[in-house]
Design a protein around this motif. Structure first.
Motif, PDB file in Angstrom:
ATOM      1  N   ASP A  71      12.512   2.330 -13.062  1.00 57.71           N
ATOM      2  CA  ASP A  71      11.763   3.343 -12.326  1.00 57.71           C
ATOM      3  C   ASP A  71      11.682   2.989 -10.849  1.00 57.71           C
ATOM      4  O   ASP A  71      11.648   1.820 -10.473  1.00 57.71           O
ATOM      5  CB  ASP A  71      10.319   3.452 -12.838  1.00 57.71           C
ATOM      6  N   ALA A  72      11.633   4.013 -10.032  1.00 58.98           N
ATOM      7  CA  ALA A  72      11.368   3.853  -8.604  1.00 58.98           C
ATOM      8  C   ALA A  72      10.155   4.708  -8.281  1.00 58.98           C
ATOM      9  O   ALA A  72      10.027   5.828  -8.786  1.00 58.98           O
ATOM     10  CB  ALA A  72      12.567   4.300  -7.777  1.00 58.98           C
ATOM     11  N   LEU A  73       9.257   4.193  -7.488  1.00 61.95           N
ATOM     12  CA  LEU A  73       8.061   4.933  -7.090  1.00 61.95           C
ATOM     13  C   LEU A  73       8.088   5.197  -5.592  1.00 61.95           C
ATOM     14  O   LEU A  73       8.485   4.340  -4.811  1.00 61.95           O
ATOM     15  CB  LEU A  73       6.797   4.126  -7.417  1.00 61.95           C
ATOM     16  N   VAL A  74       7.659   6.377  -5.218  1.00 64.12           N
ATOM     17  CA  VAL A  74       7.424   6.703  -3.815  1.00 64.12           C
ATOM     18  C   VAL A  74       5.909   6.640  -3.654  1.00 64.12           C
ATOM     19  O   VAL A  74       5.179   7.416  -4.282  1.00 64.12           O
ATOM     20  CB  VAL A  74       7.970   8.097  -3.445  1.00 64.12           C
ATOM     21  N   LEU A  75       5.455   5.692  -2.854  1.00 58.13           N
ATOM     22  CA  LEU A  75       4.024   5.429  -2.712  1.00 58.13           C
ATOM     23  C   LEU A  75       3.542   5.707  -1.297  1.00 58.13           C
ATOM     24  O   LEU A  75       4.299   5.578  -0.332  1.00 58.13           O
ATOM     25  CB  LEU A  75       3.715   3.968  -3.039  1.00 58.13           C
ATOM     26  N   GLN A  76       2.270   6.043  -1.209  1.00 60.31           N
ATOM     27  CA  GLN A  76       1.595   6.186   0.078  1.00 60.31           C
ATOM     28  C   GLN A  76       0.213   5.575  -0.080  1.00 60.31           C
ATOM     29  O   GLN A  76      -0.406   5.708  -1.143  1.00 60.31           O
ATOM     30  CB  GLN A  76       1.477   7.651   0.470  1.00 60.31           C
ATOM     31  N   ALA A  77      -0.260   4.934   0.946  1.00 59.36           N
ATOM     32  CA  ALA A  77      -1.595   4.328   0.895  1.00 59.36           C
ATOM     33  C   ALA A  77      -2.303   4.530   2.213  1.00 59.36           C
ATOM     34  O   ALA A  77      -1.681   4.566   3.275  1.00 59.36           O
ATOM     35  CB  ALA A  77      -1.497   2.844   0.573  1.00 59.36           C
ATOM     36  N   HIS A  78      -3.604   4.664   2.117  1.00 58.19           N
ATOM     37  CA  HIS A  78      -4.458   4.768   3.291  1.00 58.19           C
ATOM     38  C   HIS A  78      -5.507   3.667   3.204  1.00 58.19           C
ATOM     39  O   HIS A  78      -5.816   3.177   2.121  1.00 58.19           O
ATOM     40  CB  HIS A  78      -5.120   6.138   3.369  1.00 58.19           C
ATOM     41  N   GLN A  79      -6.042   3.289   4.332  1.00 59.90           N
ATOM     42  CA  GLN A  79      -7.051   2.233   4.397  1.00 59.90           C
ATOM     43  C   GLN A  79      -8.166   2.500   3.386  1.00 59.90           C
ATOM     44  O   GLN A  79      -8.636   3.615   3.265  1.00 59.90           O
ATOM     45  CB  GLN A  79      -7.621   2.171   5.816  1.00 59.90           C
ATOM     46  N   HIS A  80      -8.535   1.477   2.638  1.00 57.70           N
ATOM     47  CA  HIS A  80      -9.647   1.513   1.680  1.00 57.70           C
ATOM     48  C   HIS A  80      -9.433   2.512   0.539  1.00 57.70           C
ATOM     49  O   HIS A  80     -10.406   3.023  -0.018  1.00 57.70           O
ATOM     50  CB  HIS A  80     -10.979   1.800   2.377  1.00 57.70           C
ATOM     51  N   ALA A  81      -8.193   2.816   0.206  1.00 58.53           N
ATOM     52  CA  ALA A  81      -7.900   3.711  -0.917  1.00 58.53           C
ATOM     53  C   ALA A  81      -6.773   3.111  -1.741  1.00 58.53           C
ATOM     54  O   ALA A  81      -5.933   2.379  -1.221  1.00 58.53           O
ATOM     55  CB  ALA A  81      -7.493   5.092  -0.406  1.00 58.53           C
ATOM     56  N   ASN A  82      -6.774   3.420  -3.014  1.00 60.67           N
ATOM     57  CA  ASN A  82      -5.687   2.953  -3.865  1.00 60.67           C
ATOM     58  C   ASN A  82      -4.396   3.662  -3.495  1.00 60.67           C
ATOM     59  O   ASN A  82      -4.425   4.826  -3.076  1.00 60.67           O
ATOM     60  CB  ASN A  82      -6.012   3.215  -5.332  1.00 60.67           C
ATOM     61  N   PRO A  83      -3.265   2.996  -3.656  1.00 62.02           N
ATOM     62  CA  PRO A  83      -1.988   3.655  -3.394  1.00 62.02           C
ATOM     63  C   PRO A  83      -1.837   4.908  -4.257  1.00 62.02           C
ATOM     64  O   PRO A  83      -2.273   4.947  -5.407  1.00 62.02           O
ATOM     65  CB  PRO A  83      -0.952   2.602  -3.776  1.00 62.02           C
ATOM     66  N   GLN A  84      -1.224   5.922  -3.686  1.00 61.41           N
ATOM     67  CA  GLN A  84      -0.990   7.180  -4.381  1.00 61.41           C
ATOM     68  C   GLN A  84       0.493   7.285  -4.718  1.00 61.41           C
ATOM     69  O   GLN A  84       1.346   7.052  -3.856  1.00 61.41           O
ATOM     70  CB  GLN A  84      -1.412   8.342  -3.487  1.00 61.41           C
ATOM     71  N   VAL A  85       0.811   7.624  -5.958  1.00 62.38           N
ATOM     72  CA  VAL A  85       2.194   7.836  -6.374  1.00 62.38           C
ATOM     73  C   VAL A  85       2.565   9.262  -5.988  1.00 62.38           C
ATOM     74  O   VAL A  85       2.037  10.233  -6.537  1.00 62.38           O
ATOM     75  CB  VAL A  85       2.371   7.618  -7.887  1.00 62.38           C
ATOM     76  N   LEU A  86       3.472   9.408  -5.017  1.00 66.35           N
ATOM     77  CA  LEU A  86       3.916  10.713  -4.569  1.00 66.35           C
ATOM     78  C   LEU A  86       5.057  11.245  -5.424  1.00 66.35           C
ATOM     79  O   LEU A  86       5.202  12.455  -5.597  1.00 66.35           O
ATOM     80  CB  LEU A  86       4.365  10.658  -3.102  1.00 66.35           C
ATOM     81  N   ALA A  87       5.885  10.325  -5.919  1.00 64.75           N
ATOM     82  CA  ALA A  87       7.016  10.720  -6.770  1.00 64.75           C
ATOM     83  C   ALA A  87       7.442   9.535  -7.616  1.00 64.75           C
ATOM     84  O   ALA A  87       7.220   8.386  -7.250  1.00 64.75           O
ATOM     85  CB  ALA A  87       8.188  11.196  -5.908  1.00 64.75           C
TER      86      ALA A  87
END
Length: 93
Positions: A71-87
């Motif tokens: 699997d490959a994940l496209v991730l995004q994260a913002h300060q003080h938040a858990n990483p979000q799986v975008l794809a």
């Protein structure tokens, strides 16, 4: 390492993405903190991306989500938040 080299040339080796030696397949707290911090920094860069090649358990620990081998994940994260799986890109047999 082979996949990273084939896709992008000589990779930068980063211990946080590596496999632990003589330990269970989990990412250590120090490495997980380092990865999450780097993901926040990478997510803040507009118009750029980073490709990290690692093991499925590192991805699972980083994204707090289950992954399968290949699997490959496209991730995004913002300060003080858990990483979000975008794809999620999955290899199908």
């Amino acid at each position: 390492m082979d996949s990273a080299t084939l896709a992008f040339g000589t990779p930068e080796v980063w211990a946080a993405l590596g496999s632990p030696h003589g330990a269970p397949e989990t990412t250590g707290a120090r490495h997980l903190h380092e990865l999450r911090k780097a993901l926040v920094t990478a997510s803040a860069r507009s118009g750029r991306f980073e490709a990290w090649f690692t093991h499925m358990f590192v991805q699972s620990d980083l994204a707090n989500d289950s992954t399968r081998s290949g699997d490959a994940l496209v991730l995004q994260a913002h300060q003080h938040a858990n990483p979000q799986v975008l794809a999620r890109l999955s290899v199908t047999p």
